[in-house]
Design a protein around this motif. Sequence first.
Motif, PDB file in Angstrom:
ATOM      1  N   ILE A   1       3.799   1.729  -2.307  1.00  0.00           N
ATOM      2  CA  ILE A   1       2.265   1.469  -2.321  1.00  0.00           C
ATOM      3  C   ILE A   1       1.554   2.800  -2.558  1.00  0.00           C
ATOM      4  N   GLN A   2       0.645   2.929  -3.394  1.00  0.00           N
ATOM      5  CA  GLN A   2      -0.072   4.337  -3.565  1.00  0.00           C
ATOM      6  C   GLN A   2      -1.391   4.667  -3.245  1.00  0.00           C
ATOM      7  N   HIS A   3      -1.478   5.856  -2.736  1.00  0.00           N
ATOM      8  CA  HIS A   3      -2.901   6.119  -2.368  1.00  0.00           C
ATOM      9  C   HIS A   3      -2.750   7.690  -2.830  1.00  0.00           C
ATOM     10  N   TYR A   4      -3.598   7.829  -4.208  1.00  0.00           N
ATOM     11  CA  TYR A   4      -3.515   8.957  -4.943  1.00  0.00           C
ATOM     12  C   TYR A   4      -4.121   9.846  -4.030  1.00  0.00           C
ATOM     13  N   LYS A   5      -5.745   9.639  -3.923  1.00  0.00           N
ATOM     14  CA  LYS A   5      -6.486  10.684  -3.215  1.00  0.00           C
ATOM     15  C   LYS A   5      -7.863   9.999  -3.081  1.00  0.00           C
ATOM     16  N   GLY A   6      -8.488  10.589  -1.830  1.00  0.00           N
ATOM     17  CA  GLY A   6      -9.675  10.199  -1.369  1.00  0.00           C
ATOM     18  C   GLY A   6     -11.230  10.796  -2.106  1.00  0.00           C
ATOM     19  N   VAL A   7     -11.535  10.274  -3.018  1.00  0.00           N
ATOM     20  CA  VAL A   7     -12.917  10.923  -3.514  1.00  0.00           C
ATOM     21  C   VAL A   7     -13.691   9.992  -3.158  1.00  0.00           C
ATOM     22  N   CYS A   8     -14.187  10.090  -2.253  1.00  0.00           N
ATOM     23  CA  CYS A   8     -15.293   9.083  -1.592  1.00  0.00           C
ATOM     24  C   CYS A   8     -17.044   9.623  -1.859  1.00  0.00           C
ATOM     25  N   HIS A   9     -17.778   8.739  -2.042  1.00  0.00           N
ATOM     26  CA  HIS A   9     -19.113   8.925  -2.522  1.00  0.00           C
ATOM     27  C   HIS A   9     -20.143   8.507  -1.480  1.00  0.00           C
ATOM     28  N   LEU A  10     -21.382   8.971  -1.249  1.00  0.00           N
ATOM     29  CA  LEU A  10     -22.276   8.337  -0.737  1.00  0.00           C
ATOM     30  C   LEU A  10     -23.403   8.385  -1.539  1.00  0.00           C
ATOM     31  N   TYR A  11     -23.976   7.123  -1.898  1.00  0.00           N
ATOM     32  CA  TYR A  11     -25.008   6.949  -2.641  1.00  0.00           C
ATOM     33  C   TYR A  11     -26.336   6.844  -1.960  1.00  0.00           C
ATOM     34  N   ILE A  12     -27.354   7.548  -2.100  1.00  0.00           N
ATOM     35  CA  ILE A  12     -28.593   7.471  -1.336  1.00  0.00           C
ATOM     36  C   ILE A  12     -29.631   6.715  -2.397  1.00  0.00           C
TER      37      ILE A  12
ATOM     38  N   GLY B   1     -10.038  -1.765  13.458  1.00  0.00           N
ATOM     39  CA  GLY B   1      -9.557  -2.398  14.310  1.00  0.00           C
ATOM     40  C   GLY B   1      -8.066  -2.822  14.376  1.00  0.00           C
ATOM     41  N   LEU B   2      -7.606  -2.036  13.158  1.00  0.00           N
ATOM     42  CA  LEU B   2      -6.125  -2.379  13.006  1.00  0.00           C
ATOM     43  C   LEU B   2      -5.535  -1.790  13.866  1.00  0.00           C
ATOM     44  N   GLY B   3      -5.628  -0.802  14.815  1.00  0.00           N
ATOM     45  CA  GLY B   3      -4.753   0.108  15.453  1.00  0.00           C
ATOM     46  C   GLY B   3      -4.400   1.220  14.421  1.00  0.00           C
ATOM     47  N   ALA B   4      -3.436   1.892  14.781  1.00  0.00           N
ATOM     48  CA  ALA B   4      -2.890   3.031  13.959  1.00  0.00           C
ATOM     49  C   ALA B   4      -2.723   2.529  12.659  1.00  0.00           C
ATOM     50  N   GLU B   5      -3.194   3.171  11.391  1.00  0.00           N
ATOM     51  CA  GLU B   5      -2.708   2.461  10.275  1.00  0.00           C
ATOM     52  C   GLU B   5      -1.479   3.300   9.912  1.00  0.00           C
ATOM     53  N   ILE B   6      -0.888   2.697   8.971  1.00  0.00           N
ATOM     54  CA  ILE B   6       0.301   3.267   8.082  1.00  0.00           C
ATOM     55  C   ILE B   6      -0.251   3.912   7.115  1.00  0.00           C
ATOM     56  N   GLY B   7      -1.294   3.633   6.389  1.00  0.00           N
ATOM     57  CA  GLY B   7      -1.972   4.365   5.027  1.00  0.00           C
ATOM     58  C   GLY B   7      -2.948   3.692   4.711  1.00  0.00           C
ATOM     59  N   ILE B   8      -3.552   4.298   3.631  1.00  0.00           N
ATOM     60  CA  ILE B   8      -4.686   3.608   2.898  1.00  0.00           C
ATOM     61  C   ILE B   8      -4.092   3.392   1.475  1.00  0.00           C
ATOM     62  N   SER B   9      -4.074   2.147   1.048  1.00  0.00           N
ATOM     63  CA  SER B   9      -3.593   1.740  -0.485  1.00  0.00           C
ATOM     64  C   SER B   9      -4.776   1.546  -1.217  1.00  0.00           C
ATOM     65  N   THR B  10      -4.801   2.258  -2.303  1.00  0.00           N
ATOM     66  CA  THR B  10      -5.679   2.491  -3.336  1.00  0.00           C
ATOM     67  C   THR B  10      -5.065   1.583  -4.655  1.00  0.00           C
ATOM     68  N   SER B  11      -4.100   1.070  -4.554  1.00  0.00           N
ATOM     69  CA  SER B  11      -3.480   0.003  -5.443  1.00  0.00           C
ATOM     70  C   SER B  11      -3.548  -1.367  -4.790  1.00  0.00           C
ATOM     71  N   LYS B  12      -3.746  -2.433  -5.724  1.00  0.00           N
ATOM     72  CA  LYS B  12      -4.072  -3.684  -5.060  1.00  0.00           C
ATOM     73  C   LYS B  12      -3.009  -4.590  -4.652  1.00  0.00           C
ATOM     74  N   LEU B  13      -1.688  -4.174  -4.882  1.00  0.00           N
ATOM     75  CA  LEU B  13      -0.663  -5.154  -4.449  1.00  0.00           C
ATOM     76  C   LEU B  13       0.300  -4.228  -3.743  1.00  0.00           C
ATOM     77  N   HIS B  14       0.695  -4.940  -2.517  1.00  0.00           N
ATOM     78  CA  HIS B  14       0.240  -6.069  -2.082  1.00  0.00           C
ATOM     79  C   HIS B  14      -0.952  -5.920  -1.056  1.00  0.00           C
ATOM     80  N   ALA B  15      -1.316  -4.573  -0.904  1.00  0.00           N
ATOM     81  CA  ALA B  15      -2.280  -4.334   0.091  1.00  0.00           C
ATOM     82  C   ALA B  15      -3.433  -3.393  -0.459  1.00  0.00           C
ATOM     83  N   TYR B  16      -4.564  -3.519  -0.222  1.00  0.00           N
ATOM     84  CA  TYR B  16      -5.598  -2.878  -0.449  1.00  0.00           C
ATOM     85  C   TYR B  16      -6.503  -2.251   0.652  1.00  0.00           C
ATOM     86  N   GLY B  17      -6.560  -0.815   0.699  1.00  0.00           N
ATOM     87  CA  GLY B  17      -7.351  -0.433   1.933  1.00  0.00           C
ATOM     88  C   GLY B  17      -6.436  -0.100   3.075  1.00  0.00           C
ATOM     89  N   PRO B  18      -6.840   0.402   4.296  1.00  0.00           N
ATOM     90  CA  PRO B  18      -6.263   0.680   5.338  1.00  0.00           C
ATOM     91  C   PRO B  18      -5.337  -0.456   5.643  1.00  0.00           C
TER      92      PRO B  18
END
Length: 417
Positions: A222-233, A379-396
């Motif tokens: 499960i991959q989570h390379y980095k978190g480049v997060c944007h806010l669009y106004i 609402g997941l409780g503590a997360e094990i990670g945030i997946s940025t790949s889509k298989l088999h999980a995506y997100g927290p």
Amino acid sequence: MSTDVAVKIAANASKAAKAVANLTTEEKNFVLQSMANHIREATTDILAANKDEVATAVSNDTSAAMIDRLTLTEERIEAMASAIEQIIALEDPVGKARFIEQRPNGINIEKRRIALGVICMIYEARPNVTADAGALCFKAGNAVILRCGREAIQTSLAIAKAMHQALREHKLPEEVISIVPDPDRDLMLGLLKQEQYIDLVIPRGGEGLIRFVTEHSRIPVIQHYKGVCHLYIDQSADLDMALNLLLNGKVQRPGVCNALEGLLVNKHLAADFLPKVSAALSEHNVIVHACAKSLEYFNQAQLIEEDEFGQEYLAPEIAIRVVDDMDHAIAHIDRFGSQHTEVICTADQANAERFIRQVDSAVVMHNSSSRFSDGGELGLGAEIGISTSKLHAYGPMGLEALTTEKYVVTGTGQTRN
């Protein structure tokens, strides 16, 4: 020698996983409560180990972001214990069934959730992962192998010691939560070859670590390379709300993966909004990397070139760009985002819906802070990670992401012609 050790660790974890698979939800929750209690009782020992490792990290000129992740306080240890108690309160996914259909021949088909088996967590200076991953994997019916980086190994061992005490009290093998005592890279490489015993690898850390694990593993990663997060106004945004979302996303805790790294502002708002941004970010000593169209609104901003966008600063720094419209913003995110978390601030519901549909990201937010992109906050409780790949999980990733489904077919003696 490293290979022999890796085989032993993996084989013992595989054996221990069978002990967890036989526990009821009530039994698992009872053990988890013991883990939380023992972590609280071990606060002094955990802090002592952590103090030494933080001092070493500081003397080695470790980045501020990594030191922040490494550092534990009484409050953070209490948060670890509380997170385990939140996991107790969550519904157990194991054994949950969903009916698929009854076939014309009368057989009934359902899918039932089961544990994955053995999960290997590989992480750097994040000692809280020891408690979070250990508890989540246990509740989901798995055994876990925890391979911590040398920066936090003693702290992680102290946390694991408390959790092992709970396992022993309930006659469970310590290998249910194995912690690799040696951060040697050859040993890690040996673990990545144990596809016979390990079912999933989840690396958490810098991009270099994750690429290394992905390239060398024989086991799904499960991959989570980095978190480049944007806010669009967007053009219709409430500017007070927009400023609050920016400040919370950027300065509340800049060294984490759900902090904002980019601000995109509709050109029709630039003259009204960017002077406010300049004053607010200056007050918080945030370094600004501004595009040519936004540079004039800042006193000390640095001009950013096109190929310099997409940086994960993990620090009080941000890249700012004035965009023509939402299509321009989405194109920027497509090119420079990391499929982690993207936010739109707008009063236009149609634009919000289009942004949500078109932005390819694990988490998309409308009028809320990127800092909510977190397992606990969602609402997941503590997360094990945030997946940025889509298989088999995506997100927290929470409990359900640590399970899979198998088919269960029930009949009355039917045979296939």
